[in-house]
Design a protein around this motif. Structure first.
Motif, mmCIF file in Angstrom:
data_model
loop_
_atom_site.group_PDB
_atom_site.id
_atom_site.type_symbol
_atom_site.label_atom_id
_atom_site.label_comp_id
_atom_site.label_asym_id
_atom_site.label_seq_id
_atom_site.Cartn_x
_atom_site.Cartn_y
_atom_site.Cartn_z
ATOM 1 N N UNK A 435 34.300 39.967 43.001
ATOM 2 C CA UNK A 435 34.330 38.615 43.573
ATOM 3 C C UNK A 435 34.976 37.640 42.599
ATOM 4 N N UNK A 436 34.586 37.708 41.326
ATOM 5 C CA UNK A 436 35.151 36.801 40.325
ATOM 6 C C UNK A 436 36.626 37.071 40.073
ATOM 7 N N UNK A 437 37.004 38.344 40.034
ATOM 8 C CA UNK A 437 38.416 38.674 39.815
ATOM 9 C C UNK A 437 39.268 38.256 41.009
ATOM 10 N N UNK A 438 38.711 38.373 42.220
ATOM 11 C CA UNK A 438 39.431 37.888 43.400
ATOM 12 C C UNK A 438 39.596 36.373 43.320
ATOM 13 N N UNK A 439 38.530 35.674 42.924
ATOM 14 C CA UNK A 439 38.631 34.223 42.768
ATOM 15 C C UNK A 439 39.668 33.832 41.737
ATOM 16 N N UNK A 440 39.704 34.556 40.618
ATOM 17 C CA UNK A 440 40.707 34.284 39.588
ATOM 18 C C UNK A 440 42.112 34.498 40.127
ATOM 19 N N UNK A 473 41.413 32.081 33.408
ATOM 20 C CA UNK A 473 40.930 33.366 32.890
ATOM 21 C C UNK A 473 39.763 33.160 31.932
ATOM 22 N N UNK A 474 39.803 32.091 31.139
ATOM 23 C CA UNK A 474 38.716 31.811 30.218
ATOM 24 C C UNK A 474 37.415 31.501 30.948
ATOM 25 N N UNK A 475 37.495 30.728 32.039
ATOM 26 C CA UNK A 475 36.296 30.434 32.826
ATOM 27 C C UNK A 475 35.751 31.717 33.452
ATOM 28 N N UNK A 476 36.651 32.553 33.960
ATOM 29 C CA UNK A 476 36.223 33.829 34.544
ATOM 30 C C UNK A 476 35.544 34.706 33.501
ATOM 31 N N UNK A 477 36.107 34.748 32.302
ATOM 32 C CA UNK A 477 35.505 35.545 31.222
ATOM 33 C C UNK A 477 34.108 35.025 30.886
#
Length: 485
Positions: A435-440, A473-477
């Motif tokens: 889900x997070x990678x799709x959002x990114x 990418x930083x927020x996703x990490x």
């Protein structure tokens, strides 16, 4: 186009939609019949009003144990799961169609539950021009978000907040015109409007020429005796001050109430499908107050994850208002993070993006606001991932609470003894990470589109995208570290 008479004839033929993903849903006669019924919204609101009343009663009169109280379980687990996992990403502001909070005020204002009346009750004053934005709603949401740890565990706080919203909505309907409360004050409506731009459904006009030549503008003004002689079933002007007859290009303020569909004498307004996240690339209408809503929502998702899922017990104590000093410190950290730190970080990466693109003449403010819309997919993904983290472990409480909503020992449906059962906790990472990678991915894609709008040269846009992508990418990490630990 052939010349027509001043009063257009009915029915107006629906032109074919060009793209295959744009499906005119009202071509289906049963659905078209349904949305034109005046009782439809009342039928959707009524059961929700019953549940909402039960929530307030259990909040004040039920057990103070949150896990055994209907108010906590059905608002912050069941309703929230339906809202953030289903209604918002797929149905835009469909919750607003059936929301019970403004219902009582609106019924008093209209002097009717179902029927259309040409005159409304109340002072019908206009909302102050300087407040016609989301700032009040933004700060209202931030205030509620600040108290989330208390709000989601103490039934009486939930009951008090919800009853307070109803009273504010009633007062607003009696003083101001239409749904002023929903447009400018509702703390939930602000983020529903932001994330509704992601949904694959919209209310739009069918034929621009028909709207241009329409003399009634009933979709905005409401039905009149003259317009009803041509067609329509009687509808109020858009409660949220939108004009569907104009090129309404975004979902942000459409409540999906279908009043415009009922009022239009030419059946020229429809509900149709469209691509996900389409509105985010619409240049018209971007504003600083909406941009701030994206910072607040993304920042709150991060802060909630830290407070509720992180290992820092002291922060949890502060969030639960355990001491005056801790409460003050938490308020400074929370509000500082979502109202100051998040916009400041966004501004820094915006400035760096413009610097790398070599476009010193471009307004930083414009780029700052535009780039904020790239945060919407990632923000929505962050809320979805966060919601799974507490919905799956706790949704089983709803089974027992349904039989004993007040915690008084009832067993209405024979499920009071249903045990707490965390569902699929081992699958959480396999849900949250995709889900997070799709959002990114979607945020970077939207970011690229926004960069192309601001930097017409392809190489400039690509260079400008690098800092924005690093920021996203930083927020996703950060989310991944919090969830995977």
């Amino acid at each position: 186009m052939a010349q027509r008479s001043t009063v257009l004839e009915r029915p107006v033929p629906r032109p074919a939609l060009e793209a295959p993903w744009r499906l005119d849903l009202l071509r289906f006669r049963p659905l078209r019949w349904l949305v034109r019924q005046r009782w439809l919204q009342f039928a959707l609101i009524l059961p929700n009003l019953f549940i909402f009343t039960l929530v307030i009663l259990t909040g004040f009169l039920g057990t103070p144990i949150g896990a055994k109280n209907f108010a906590i379980i059905f608002v912050w687990i069941v309703w929230w799961a339906l809202l953030i996992l289903v209604l918002v990403p797929f149905g835009a502001r469909s919750w607003c169609t059936m929301c019970p909070i403004p219902a009582v005020g609106e019924w008093l204002q209209r002097r009717a539950f179902i029927l259309w009346r040409p005159r409304t009750f109340g002072l019908n004053r206009k909302w102050p021009k300087g407040l016609r934005n989301l700032w009040v709603a933004n700060f209202g949401f931030a205030s509620i978000a600040l108290t989330s740890a208390v709000l989601t565990t103490r039934p009486i706080v939930t009951g008090t907040v919800l009853l307070g919203l109803v009273l504010i909505a009633v007062a607003t309907h009696l003083v101001f015109e239409r749904r002023t409360f929903c447009r400018y004050l509702c703390p939930v409506g602000g983020f529903l409007g932001l994330y509704s731009m992601a949904a694959p459904v919209e209310v739009r006009r069918v034929d621009a020429e028909v709207c241009r030549r329409c003399q009634f503008k009933a979709c905005f003004r409401g039905s009149s005796e003259a317009s009803l002689q041509v067609g329509g079933v009687g509808g109020y002007g858009c409660p949220n001050f939108e004009f569907p007859g104009a090129p309404m290009e975004r979902n942000t303020y459409c409540l999906l109430c279908t009043e415009c569909i009922k009022a239009c004498p030419y059946e020229n307004i429809t509900i149709r499908t469209r691509p996900f996240f389409q509105d985010l690339l619409v240049e018209k209408g971007r504003k600083l107050d909406e941009a701030y809503k994206s910072f607040i929502m993304l920042g709150a998702a991060v802060m909630y994850s830290i407070v509720m899922l992180g290992p820092w017990g002291r922060i949890k104590d502060w969030a639960n208002f355990s001491s005056p000093t801790g409460t003050l410190l938490y308020a400074l950290i929370f509000l500082g993070s979502i109202l100051l730190a998040a916009p400041a970080i966004h501004l820094a990466f915006t400035w760096l993006s413009r610097l790398l693109a070599g476009a010193q003449g471009l307004s930083v403010k414009k780029l700052f606001v535009d780039y904020a819309y790239a945060l919407v997919p990632l923000g929505l993904a962050g809320w979805i991932a966060f919601s799974f983290s507490f919905v799956l472990p706790n949704i089983s409480y709803a089974v027992s609470v349904l039989s004993d909503p007040f915690g008084w020992g009832w067993d209405l449906f024979g499920t009071k003894g249903y045990p707490w059962t965390p569902y699929a906790p081992h699958l959480l990472p396999y849900i949250q990470v995709p889900v997070l990678l799709l959002g990114l991915t979607l945020s970077i894609r939207i970011g690229y589109g926004l960069a192309r709008q601001n930097f017409p040269a392809l190489q400039q846009a690509r260079r400008a995208l690098v800092p924005l992508s690093a920021y996203l990418a930083g927020v996703t990490a950060l989310f991944l570290v919090l969830y995977l630990g």
